[in-house]
Write a protein that holds these residues in place. Structure first.
Motif, PDB file in Angstrom:
ATOM      1  N   VAL A  36      47.995  36.694  39.666  1.00 14.01           N
ATOM      2  CA  VAL A  36      47.301  37.437  38.619  1.00 14.01           C
ATOM      3  C   VAL A  36      45.863  36.970  38.442  1.00 14.01           C
ATOM      4  N   TYR A  37      45.580  35.709  38.724  1.00 16.01           N
ATOM      5  CA  TYR A  37      44.221  35.188  38.602  1.00 16.01           C
ATOM      6  C   TYR A  37      43.301  35.847  39.629  1.00 16.01           C
ATOM      7  N   GLY A  38      43.724  35.842  40.895  1.00 16.19           N
ATOM      8  CA  GLY A  38      42.929  36.474  41.935  1.00 16.19           C
ATOM      9  C   GLY A  38      42.808  37.970  41.738  1.00 16.19           C
ATOM     10  N   MET A  39      43.872  38.583  41.219  1.00 16.71           N
ATOM     11  CA  MET A  39      43.855  40.029  41.004  1.00 16.71           C
ATOM     12  C   MET A  39      42.845  40.434  39.939  1.00 16.71           C
ATOM     13  N   THR A  40      42.847  39.723  38.795  1.00 21.75           N
ATOM     14  CA  THR A  40      41.964  40.099  37.688  1.00 21.75           C
ATOM     15  C   THR A  40      40.557  39.542  37.867  1.00 21.75           C
ATOM     16  N   VAL A  41      40.451  38.218  38.060  1.00 21.76           N
ATOM     17  CA  VAL A  41      39.143  37.566  38.086  1.00 21.76           C
ATOM     18  C   VAL A  41      38.424  37.820  39.408  1.00 21.76           C
ATOM     19  N   GLY A  42      39.177  38.149  40.458  1.00 23.60           N
ATOM     20  CA  GLY A  42      38.566  38.481  41.736  1.00 23.60           C
ATOM     21  C   GLY A  42      38.430  39.977  41.920  1.00 23.60           C
ATOM     22  N   MET A  43      39.539  40.635  42.217  1.00 22.50           N
ATOM     23  CA  MET A  43      39.513  42.050  42.594  1.00 22.50           C
ATOM     24  C   MET A  43      39.066  42.986  41.472  1.00 22.50           C
ATOM     25  N   CYS A  44      39.745  42.971  40.341  1.00 23.74           N
ATOM     26  CA  CYS A  44      39.424  43.915  39.261  1.00 23.74           C
ATOM     27  C   CYS A  44      38.025  43.677  38.698  1.00 23.74           C
ATOM     28  N   PHE A  45      37.663  42.407  38.534  1.00 21.14           N
ATOM     29  CA  PHE A  45      36.334  42.063  38.050  1.00 21.14           C
ATOM     30  C   PHE A  45      35.266  42.609  38.990  1.00 21.14           C
ATOM     31  N   ALA A  46      35.475  42.426  40.296  1.00 21.47           N
ATOM     32  CA  ALA A  46      34.500  42.892  41.286  1.00 21.47           C
ATOM     33  C   ALA A  46      34.346  44.407  41.253  1.00 21.47           C
ATOM     34  N   VAL A  47      35.465  45.119  41.224  1.00 19.28           N
ATOM     35  CA  VAL A  47      35.410  46.585  41.208  1.00 19.28           C
ATOM     36  C   VAL A  47      34.736  47.077  39.933  1.00 19.28           C
ATOM     37  N   ALA A  48      34.969  46.386  38.827  1.00 17.73           N
ATOM     38  CA  ALA A  48      34.411  46.804  37.539  1.00 17.73           C
ATOM     39  C   ALA A  48      32.889  46.783  37.520  1.00 17.73           C
TER      40      ALA A  48
END
Length: 578
Positions: free
Chosen positions: A269-281
């Motif tokens: 969940v850390y990589g998903m939110t702080v990495g992927m979702c944050f980047a796309v946002a």
């Protein structure tokens, strides 16, 4: 509630936000609208040919959306519908991003699965979640095959690493992988389908699906260290809320221009939110690293791809600052890093800052909170040993460990941390009894972490309730001992655990990894601890090991150390008896 910490927010950080009730797929749609030609995924494959050769490929946001929509159309054609569970068993790859957002496009629920799981662990998670579709990388396909008949799976979609690479890299990587023992040649059948074929056969025309922000977007499994893993149900709203908080927290972001190092697994969940979702946002380029080990690959990517944002874990930063060839790498592009998952010594933060010119700060979160709830101000005041202050709109309580009465903020008394915030999960899937243990009727999440606060409202994690060592009636918190061990000039990493002791009930044992080209004896380590700790906290035993057992995101597994020690003691008793 008195919130002294808001006075320590940086000037650009809003203390409260408005949160979107749109579905999570809106992140991608907005990025495509604003930055269609910006690179979305930069897939960096290192050492593929046994040398320092960079092979990879990139997709723009427009190309990423097309792939997402083609895959979503294919999934719908195969029978995937809103509310269905869609399992993803992939390391960090562009395919993960495509599969994640394609499932969300249909209103399906993503089930994140660690690719290193054994067939037994995989079977449990698939059966528990009820997933009928799994998206898997080819080397892991045999694991799925082994337990397929014992799961609810109806379809298996297999992808090869080279599926998202353009010519000639795709041919080069395919030929290289075919020489590897892990190569698996897939023969499609009624149950098994190829990702590349589906993308080629279906148009980018997915159906319109009405998705509510409070629908469940993700099953994120947790609790494997304390019992059978259970799925935290995170909604679209939960994940979007935490993403918004992070965007608000990070100072000086330039949408459409940032490069986010994605070395932490997306399936966590850390990589998903702080990495992927944050980047796309923010329409950022995701520098995608399939495996952060060895750390040389991460250093090469940081040096060559010029990452600006680098979320990570202490083990990764420690590996970088102690790398023997660190002077050969230019890391000055890095602006900011948030570290999670474990304690981050201040000396690591400072050394990393000296090397990069950027800021490294410690934060805190948990799976049930999507995950971030606390963080040190990125460019403001950070405090040694502190996880920082609560993020905007995060309410907190600290309950006395004996009376369970709320403790005043700033009292420095220790108690269990409770959190109420927009990112808190809906509950555990199919586990109403477990949900009731951690979620109160009025929405407070019991974290199980023991914390204290100072007068400024900064929080300090003392330890997990379950990790407390009770020796001769004294309560000893492992983290306090570990902080002292980290102060020793020869110590690279250290973990402390309570091991069985016939006299004290439990005793303190330190497991130490020494820095390269250094030496120390157990006596030297213990003498150092005696200078800095009360006698009852000093480790009675010190063992030097080459590597600490860790999770995929670098969290030390104390339970594994304890089990190793119990096994040693059992073998010793058996030898003495014989």
């Amino acid at each position: 509630m008195d919130t002294p910490w808001t006075t320590h927010y940086e000037p650009t950080v809003k203390p409260s936000l408005q949160y979107s009730t749109e579905p999570l797929i809106s992140l991608l749609d907005t990025a495509v609208a604003n930055y269609p030609n910006q690179v979305a995924t930069n897939f960096v494959l290192k050492y593929v040919l046994g040398g320092r050769v960079a092979i990879g490929g990139s997709l723009t946001y427009r190309q990423l959306k097309e792939a997402v929509d083609r895959f979503a159309t294919a999934l719908h054609g195969l029978g995937v519908r809103k509310g269905d569970r869609f399992a993803i068993m992939l390391p960090n790859t562009p395919q993960f991003v495509i599969g994640f957002f394609a499932a969300l496009r249909l209103g399906a629920t993503v089930v994140n699965i660690n690719p290193t799981y054994s067939p037994r662990e995989l079977k449990h998670q698939l059966a528990d979640s009820g997933a009928e579709t799994i998206f898997v990388l080819s080397p892991f396909y045999p694991k799925v095959q082994e337990i397929l008949a014992e799961t609810p799976l109806k379809r298996v979609i297999v992808t090869y690493v080279h599926d998202v690479l353009s010519f000639p890299q795709s041919i080069l990587v395919r030929r290289t992988q075919q020489k590897d023992p892990s190569w698996v040649e897939i023969t499609p059948d009624r149950t098994t389908l190829l990702f590349s074929t589906l993308l080629a056969e279906y148009p980018p025309a997915p159906p319109k699906v009405v998705i509510d922000g409070h629908d469940v977007a993700l099953f994120q499994y947790t609790g494997g260290t304390t019992g059978a893993p259970k799925a935290a149900m995170l909604t679209h709203y939960n994940i979007l809320a935490n993403t918004s908080q992070l965007l608000n927290w990070m100072n000086g972001l330039k949408p459409g221009q940032e490069r986010v190092m994605c070395a932490i697994p997306f399936f966590h969940v850390y990589g998903m939110t702080v990495g992927m979702c944050f980047a796309v946002a923010i329409g950022a380029e995701m520098i995608i690293i399939p495996n952060p080990r060895p750390v040389d690959g991460v250093l090469e990517a940081l040096h060559n791809e010029r990452a600006t944002i680098f979320p990570g874990v202490p083990a990764l930063y420690i590996g970088i600052i102690n790398h023997k060839d660190i002077d050969k790498y230019n890391l000055r592009s890095i602006k900011a890093c948030i570290s999670g998952s474990a304690a981050l010594p201040m000396e690591v933060q400072e050394k990393f800052g000296e090397l990069t010119g950027g800021r490294l700060v410690e934060g805190y979160g948990l799976t049930e909170a999507a995950p971030v709830t606390h963080c040190n101000p990125v460019f403001g005041t950070r405090k040694s040993g502190s996880i920082g202050v609560p993020m905007p709109d995060v309410e907190v309580q600290i309950l006395d460990l004996e009376t369970e009465e709320p403790l005043p903020i700033g009292s420095e008394r220790e108690g269990e941390l409770l959190i109420r915030a927009p990112q808190i999960m809906k509950g555990y899937w199919g586990r109403d009894d477990e949900t009731a243990k951690v979620l109160t009727e009025d929405g407070w999440l019991r974290t199980g972490d023991i914390v204290k606060t100072d007068g400024d409202g900064y929080f300090y994690v003392v330890d997990r309730k379950k990790d407390l060592i009770i020796a001769s009636g004294y309560n000893i918190v492992p983290r306090e001992v570990e902080e002292v061990l980290f102060m020793h000039p020869a110590v690279l990493e250290a973990a402390v655990a309570g091991i069985p002791d016939t006299y004290r009930g439990e005793t303190v044992k330190a497991f130490v990894v020494l820095k390269p080209d250094t030496s120390a004896t157990a006596k030297e380590i213990r003498d150092f601890c005696k200078e800095n700790l009360a006698p009852y906290k000093v480790p009675t035993q010190v063992e030097f090991i080459e590597e600490l057992p860790k999770t995929q995101v670098g969290k030390v597994l104390r339970r594994v150390l304890v089990e190793m020690e119990k096994q040693k003691q059992a073998e010793q008793i058996q030898q003495e008896a014989s």
